[in-house]
Scaffold this motif. Structure first.
Motif, PDB file in Angstrom:
ATOM      1  N   SER A 205      -6.030   4.136  -0.244  1.00 43.51           N
ATOM      2  CA  SER A 205      -4.903   3.844  -1.160  1.00 43.51           C
ATOM      3  C   SER A 205      -5.061   2.127  -1.682  1.00 43.51           C
ATOM      4  CB  SER A 205      -3.403   3.803  -0.673  1.00 43.51           C
ATOM      5  OG  SER A 205      -2.380   3.922  -1.298  1.00 43.51           O
ATOM      6  N   GLY A 206      -5.350   1.441  -0.925  1.00 42.60           N
ATOM      7  CA  GLY A 206      -5.521   0.006  -1.430  1.00 42.60           C
ATOM      8  C   GLY A 206      -6.850  -0.159  -2.435  1.00 42.60           C
TER       9      GLY A 206
ATOM     10  N   VAL B  78       0.914  -1.187  -0.018  1.00 42.67           N
ATOM     11  CA  VAL B  78      -0.112   0.028  -0.005  1.00 42.67           C
ATOM     12  C   VAL B  78       0.755   1.261   0.129  1.00 42.67           C
ATOM     13  CG1 VAL B  78      -0.387  -0.038   2.498  1.00 42.67           C
ATOM     14  CG2 VAL B  78      -1.918   1.110   1.133  1.00 42.67           C
ATOM     15  N   ARG B  79       0.505   2.337  -0.892  1.00 43.86           N
ATOM     16  CA  ARG B  79       1.185   3.354  -0.858  1.00 43.86           C
ATOM     17  C   ARG B  79       0.708   4.405  -0.097  1.00 43.86           C
ATOM     18  NH1 ARG B  79       3.091   3.914  -6.708  1.00 43.86           N
ATOM     19  NH2 ARG B  79       2.927   1.996  -7.541  1.00 43.86           N
ATOM     20  N   LEU B  80       1.274   5.039   0.855  1.00 37.99           N
ATOM     21  CA  LEU B  80       1.070   5.790   1.850  1.00 37.99           C
ATOM     22  C   LEU B  80       1.860   7.319   1.744  1.00 37.99           C
ATOM     23  CD1 LEU B  80       0.849   3.412   4.721  1.00 37.99           C
ATOM     24  CD2 LEU B  80      -1.114   4.354   3.472  1.00 37.99           C
ATOM     25  N   GLU B  81       1.177   8.018   2.353  1.00 38.07           N
ATOM     26  CA  GLU B  81       1.855   9.428   2.298  1.00 38.07           C
ATOM     27  C   GLU B  81       1.339  10.235   3.703  1.00 38.07           C
ATOM     28  OE1 GLU B  81       0.803  11.132  -1.656  1.00 38.07           O
ATOM     29  OE2 GLU B  81      -0.010  12.830  -0.572  1.00 38.07           O
ATOM     30  N   ALA B  82       2.286  11.004   4.290  1.00 37.02           N
ATOM     31  CA  ALA B  82       1.919  11.837   5.177  1.00 37.02           C
ATOM     32  C   ALA B  82       2.458  13.252   5.196  1.00 37.02           C
ATOM     33  CB  ALA B  82       2.523  11.242   6.554  1.00 37.02           C
TER      34      ALA B  82
ATOM     35  N   ILE C 206     -10.224   8.656  -6.985  1.00 36.45           N
ATOM     36  CA  ILE C 206     -11.345   7.602  -7.272  1.00 36.45           C
ATOM     37  C   ILE C 206     -12.435   7.932  -8.076  1.00 36.45           C
ATOM     38  CG2 ILE C 206     -13.312   6.212  -5.720  1.00 36.45           C
ATOM     39  CD1 ILE C 206     -11.212   6.363  -3.421  1.00 36.45           C
ATOM     40  N   LEU C 207     -12.876   9.161  -7.956  1.00 36.25           N
ATOM     41  CA  LEU C 207     -14.064   9.569  -8.631  1.00 36.25           C
ATOM     42  C   LEU C 207     -13.819   9.952 -10.185  1.00 36.25           C
ATOM     43  CD1 LEU C 207     -15.740  12.412  -6.271  1.00 36.25           C
ATOM     44  CD2 LEU C 207     -16.499  10.351  -6.855  1.00 36.25           C
TER      45      LEU C 207
ATOM     46  N   GLY D 262      -2.345   7.317   8.055  1.00 41.77           N
ATOM     47  CA  GLY D 262      -3.173   6.770   7.156  1.00 41.77           C
ATOM     48  C   GLY D 262      -4.275   6.014   7.915  1.00 41.77           C
ATOM     49  N   THR D 263      -4.296   5.776   9.048  1.00 40.49           N
ATOM     50  CA  THR D 263      -5.564   5.013   9.519  1.00 40.49           C
ATOM     51  C   THR D 263      -5.908   5.666  10.960  1.00 40.49           C
ATOM     52  OG1 THR D 263      -3.810   3.779  11.009  1.00 40.49           O
ATOM     53  CG2 THR D 263      -4.463   2.978   8.981  1.00 40.49           C
TER      54      THR D 263
END
Lengths: 271, 165
Positions: B133-134, A137-141, B98-99, A197-198
């Motif tokens: 993101s997933g 999964v690609r994440l960014e902060a 997404i849109l 991300g979460t």
């Protein structure tokens, strides 16, 4: 062969430098702390080098494990034949256009790589029916409010409960204490990315090392959630990175690590 | 011959919430002979240090934080807050992407909702940034241009998500 890198004072590199200071990843940061000149060759001059056999083995193993994780996400079972098919496809297709210096050992490396995959699927601590929280999964902060660039990264696997897993292949058995230090930039980055991300705290990390010794083995190293001290250390490293890149401080770090550096010729030619 | 002394005093201090601020003062002065340099330098140093130290105590604005030097996005062990109505839990950039994918490929919104349910057991709008993101990666794998080797590592996709390594 020596590929002469362009000097870093031209305006054509300015935009590249801006890009590099707007986003930072664990890979960039680790390379920066290892050797700034190597960082320059790879990320500023963007000199491309073919993958080494060891790197190619690692990438292929990684790709097959990613397919295995994605299959579990869809409640599918990747049987042995399918695993071999995925492996063969990746091994053959991914090296198209690359001139990997196999030195006549491609078959041996291929056997090693497939053996590592089979070993992992046999001994993995992850149950076949466990559904991941995230795969590759690609994440960014955005760390802008701290005066820092955006942190970016790709996390291999997040297990239920927020356990972050990173797959590695290595030639030596990892020492648990040393590996925690050696991977600190990566682990801390992933922890921050996960939290951003979460909105939750990770429950910890697992480093899954596939070790290419005479009898290959899987070594799983658990690590606790990141600490505030680690966060602060990472932020200071990022700050130093940004300041260094901005002033184009691409000094070499000659040392024993240069023996395996792909940019040794470019390094020796630079003055 | 005029002898110019240029003295600079700079100080940077750390602040809570991973902030810092710095202040420096530079002064140029002229002395008539080399014999005055040492004394003049000492006086300048004392003057500049006193000036910087006095002024740097005013820290001005600092970002919000917990005051202990940590500044990561605060996380909890509980669940992230759920959005309501038309709010999306992911970032604006992810929502737009997404849109865009849904629009450009004429995807049924129900199908995308079903995919989100299958992967994360929640509706699209409730996906946090990691989950979104997933989902995006899955949509790109299914509907985006096929990945190619080499190049810039973005696989030639029209949906630019940037290099990540």
């Amino acid at each position: 062969m020596i590929a002469v890198a362009p000097q870093s004072n031209g305006s054509d590199t300015k935009t590249r430098l801006e890009v590099l200071t707007e986003e930072v990843s664990a890979s960039r940061l680790s390379l920066w702390t290892s050797c700034r000149l190597k960082f320059y060759f790879r990320y500023v001059a963007q000199i491309e080098k073919p993958a080494t056999p060891a790197l190619y083995v690692g990438k292929t193993v990684h790709a097959v494990l990613q397919a295995w994780n994605l299959a579990r996400w869809k409640s599918q079972v990747l049987d042995a034949d399918t695993v071999k098919a995925v492996f063969t496809q990746r091994w053959d297709e991914d090296q198209a256009g690359q001139e990997i210096a196999w030195d006549g050992d491609e078959q041996k490396e291929r056997t090693t790589a497939l053996g590592l995959v089979e070993l992992y699927l046999k001994e993995s601590p992850i149950p076949q029916d466990e559904k991941p929280m995230a795969v590759e999964v690609r994440l960014e902060a955005d760390l802008g409010k701290h005066g820092l660039p955006t942190l970016i990264g790709i996390v291999d696997l997040v297990r239920p409960g927020g356990k972050i897993v990173d797959f590695k292949t290595s030639a030596q058995t990892p020492n648990p204490e040393r590996v925690a230090h050696q991977t600190e930039i990566q682990i801390t980055s992933y922890g921050l990315l996960y939290r951003d991300g979460t909105g939750q705290t990770e429950s910890g990390f697992e480093l899954h090392h596939l070790v290419k010794v005479k009898v290959p083995k899987l070594v799983v190293t658990p690590l606790p959630p990141i600490t505030e001290n680690q966060e602060t250390r990472l932020f200071r490293q990022i700050e130093s990175y940004v300041e260094g890149v901005e002033r184009e401080d691409f000094v070499p770090s000659p040392g024993i690590q240069c023996l395996s550096c792909q940019f040794i010729n470019e390094c020796r030619a630079r003055h | 011959m005029a002898i110019i002394i240029e003295a600079n005093y700079s100080k940077k201090i750390g602040l809570p919430a991973y902030s810092s601020h710095a202040y420096s003062v530079t002064i140029r002065t002229e002395v008539s002979d080399l014999g005055q340099v040492e004394r003049e330098s000492a006086q300048l140093y004392a003057l500049l240090q006193e000036s910087v130290d006095r002024n740097i105590q005013e820290v001005g604005f600092t970002p919000e934080g917990n005051g202990n030097g940590s500044s990561a996005p605060r996380a909890t062990n509980g669940h992230a807050s759920q959005p309501n109505g038309d709010q999306w839990a992911c970032s604006d950039k992810q929502r737009d992407l997404i849109l865009k994918i849904v629009d450009e490929h004429h995807l049924e919104k129900n199908a995308v909702e079903a995919l989100a349910k299958e992967m994360f057991e929640k509706p699209v709008k409730a996906l946090n940034k990691m989950e979104a993101s997933g989902l995006i990666e899955n949509l790109l794998e299914t509907y985006g241009p096929k990945k190619t080797n080499g190049g810039n590592g973005n696989g030639g996709r029209s949906y630019q998500r940037g290099a990540r390594r």
